[in-house]
Enzyme design. Structure first.
Site, PDB file in Angstrom:
ATOM      1  N   GLY A   1       3.105   2.736   2.512  1.00 46.70           N
ATOM      2  CA  GLY A   1       2.179   3.527   2.722  1.00 46.70           C
ATOM      3  C   GLY A   1       3.673   4.724   2.672  1.00 46.70           C
ATOM      4  O   GLY A   1       3.783   6.027   1.715  1.00 46.70           O
TER       5      GLY A   1
ATOM      6  N   ARG B   1       7.573  -8.396   8.868  1.00 48.65           N
ATOM      7  CA  ARG B   1       7.955  -7.122   9.974  1.00 48.65           C
ATOM      8  C   ARG B   1       8.656  -7.433  10.811  1.00 48.65           C
ATOM      9  O   ARG B   1       9.151  -6.533  12.353  1.00 48.65           O
ATOM     10  CB  ARG B   1       6.702  -6.591   9.785  1.00 48.65           C
ATOM     11  CG  ARG B   1       6.352  -6.199   8.611  1.00 48.65           C
ATOM     12  CD  ARG B   1       4.859  -5.155   8.239  1.00 48.65           C
ATOM     13  NE  ARG B   1       4.950  -3.852   7.697  1.00 48.65           N
ATOM     14  CZ  ARG B   1       4.143  -3.090   6.769  1.00 48.65           C
ATOM     15  NH1 ARG B   1       2.618  -3.997   7.621  1.00 48.65           N
ATOM     16  NH2 ARG B   1       3.976  -2.577   5.879  1.00 48.65           N
TER      17      ARG B   1
ATOM     18  N   LYS C   1      -5.108   0.728  -7.387  1.00 44.76           N
ATOM     19  CA  LYS C   1      -5.373   1.388  -7.831  1.00 44.76           C
ATOM     20  C   LYS C   1      -4.293   2.831  -8.134  1.00 44.76           C
ATOM     21  O   LYS C   1      -3.270   2.904  -7.475  1.00 44.76           O
ATOM     22  CB  LYS C   1      -5.873   2.264  -7.004  1.00 44.76           C
ATOM     23  CG  LYS C   1      -7.264   1.784  -6.293  1.00 44.76           C
ATOM     24  CD  LYS C   1      -7.792   1.771  -5.095  1.00 44.76           C
ATOM     25  CE  LYS C   1      -9.692   2.092  -4.670  1.00 44.76           C
ATOM     26  NZ  LYS C   1      -9.887   2.189  -3.188  1.00 44.76           N
TER      27      LYS C   1
HETATM   28  C1  3PG Z   1       0.677  -0.696   6.351  1.00 37.40           C
HETATM   29  O1  3PG Z   1       1.028  -2.492   6.463  1.00 37.40           O
HETATM   30  O2  3PG Z   1       0.858   0.085   5.374  1.00 37.40           O
HETATM   31  C2  3PG Z   1       1.662   0.541   7.765  1.00 37.40           C
HETATM   32  O3  3PG Z   1       1.378  -1.598   8.522  1.00 37.40           O
HETATM   33  C3  3PG Z   1       0.484   0.941   7.739  1.00 37.40           C
HETATM   34  O4  3PG Z   1      -0.564   0.318   7.959  1.00 37.40           O
HETATM   35  P1  3PG Z   1      -2.218   1.184   7.843  1.00 37.40           P
HETATM   36  O5  3PG Z   1      -2.395   1.199   5.793  1.00 37.40           O
HETATM   37  O6  3PG Z   1      -2.938   0.356   8.098  1.00 37.40           O
HETATM   38  O7  3PG Z   1      -1.894   2.659   8.563  1.00 37.40           O
HETATM   39 MG    MG Z   2      -1.291   0.080   4.023  1.00 39.59          MG
END
Ligand code: 3PG
Ligand code: MG
Length: 398
Positions: free
Chosen positions: A379, A40, A205
């Protein structure tokens, strides 16, 4: 949507530019100061280098982990600042707060072409607050540090957080190259995936993946399910799963998905069942229908890898999110490795969606060039595929 190129065209020499990056990197399980995958950080380098080389004063901000709105040394971005400096070939200035004295003094002292990283945004409750006023107050202070805002934090665009959603409402805002590339790729697999389209889902999950399964099921030829989530599906098929991960309240949902899917959801036929969640636990490959009561499944077995690989081999489009097993522990890495390798061999376009799966690819040493695209957002890419409106993208569009 204005882009980084538009901003560079306007001229940024001597200007303070706030860049929201997603520097939420994993750390080594044994040594919490060692970054185990810097993918990243590397992904945002082109944006930072372009701004630096154009003479901007670059203020980078990010979250790391999920601290609870107050400083927590466990989640400091200090090691990330060091790594970022190594990758940029110049030390990065690190501010020990986000909107406090360290940040303002560091911003004031910043020279043209210098890069500053602020401490973890989530050390401030205003970053993630559900209260618009609380978020707004924090965003006011963050925005006051800079004259322009660039969002290159694709992995966080699904979060309605101050640095993602509220700051762009306060500053001229631009999408960075990483955000643009990610969105382009996801548009391609969402709007016009070349068929056959195979989706591979893993991770722990079912409840996290339910919305994306429902959104994708009508579009895919096959949905291959591994990882911890496969056990709730196996249970829904009537199999006992021993001590494997199970979401009891999702069994009925899985049964109904299986019946809707009409054979297109493919489950493992064998699993690696272990006596405990540990690298040195006793383990054997067993049929998915014969998991012993005192064991837990920690990976898909070799017959499943063959079955999944066969389905993947004829695909023209593959989207993969979520490891097939506990790849961090060597005895349970073969499933993820096998599926990843099968994906690299297709004659088509493949997307690895997600922080964890991307980290798995690099940790297992799989050739990254075998994939069409490796997303930095887990996500975020799933929510994009679900067809949701992503707050960070709508903020850039308005
Ligand atoms: C991730 O790792 O999916 C992103 O950096 C977002 O992090 P978060 O799910 O803690 O918001
Ligand atoms: Mg995440």
């Amino acid at each position: 949507m204005k882009t980084l190129d538009d901003l560079l065209g306007e001229g940024v020499a001597g200007r303070r530019v706030l860049v929201r990056a997603d520097l939420n990197v994993p750390f080594d399980k044994k040594d919490a100061t060692v970054i185990s995958d810097d993918g990243r950080i590397r992904a945002v380098l082109p944006t930072l280098i372009a701004l630096r080389d154009a003479g901007a004063r670059v203020i980078v901000c990010s979250h790391l982990g999920r601290p609870k709105g107050a400083p927590d040394p466990k989640y400091t971005l200090a090691p990330v600042a060091t790594r970022l400096g190594e990758l940029l070939g110049n030390p990065v200035v690190f501010a020990s707060d986000t909107i406090g004295e360290s940040a303002s003094a560091s911003v004031d002292a910043l020279q043209d072409g210098q890069v500053l990283l602020l401490e973890n945004l989530r050390f401030n409750e205003g970053e993630t607050s559900k209260d618009d006023a609380v978020r707004g107050a924090f965003a006011d202070k963050l925005a006051a540090l800079a004259e322009y805002y660039v969002d290159d934090a694709f992995g966080a665009v699904h979060r309605k957080h101050a640095s993602v959603y509220d700051v762009p409402a306060r500053l001229p805002h631009y999408a960075g190259g990483l955000v643009l590339r990610e969105v382009d790729v996801l548009k391609r697999v969402t709007e016009s995936p070349e068929q056959p389209y195979v989706v591979v889902l893993g991770g722990s999950k079912v409840s996290d993946k339910l919305a994306v399964i429902q959104a994708l099921l009508p579009k895919v030829d096959k949905l291959l399910v591994g990882g911890g989530m496969c056990f709730t599906f196996l249970k829904a098929q009537g199999h006992e799963v021993g001590k494997s991960l199970l979401e009891a309240e999702m069994i009925d949902t899985c049964a109904s998905l299986l019946s809707q899917a009409d054979g297109r959801i493919v489950l493992p036929v064998d699993v690696v069942a272990a006596s405990a969640f540990a690298a040195d636990a006793d383990h054997d490959v067993v049929d998915a229908s014969e998991i012993p009561a005192d064991r837990l499944g920690l990976d898909i077995g070799p017959k499943s890898v063959a079955l999944f690989s066969e389905a993947i081999s004829s695909a023209k489009t593959v989207f993969w999110n979520g490891p097939m097993g506990v790849f961090e522990l060597a005895p349970f890495a073969a499933g993820t490795r096998g599926v990843a390798e099968a994906i690299t061999k297709i004659d088509g376009f493949s997307v690895v969606g997600g922080g964890d799966s991307a980290a798995a690819v690099r940790t297992l040493g799989i050739d990254e060039s075998g994939f069409g695209h490796i997303s930095t957002g887990g996500g975020a890419s799933l929510e994009y595929l679900e067809g949701k409106t992503l707050p960070g993208l709508s903020a850039l569009e308005s």
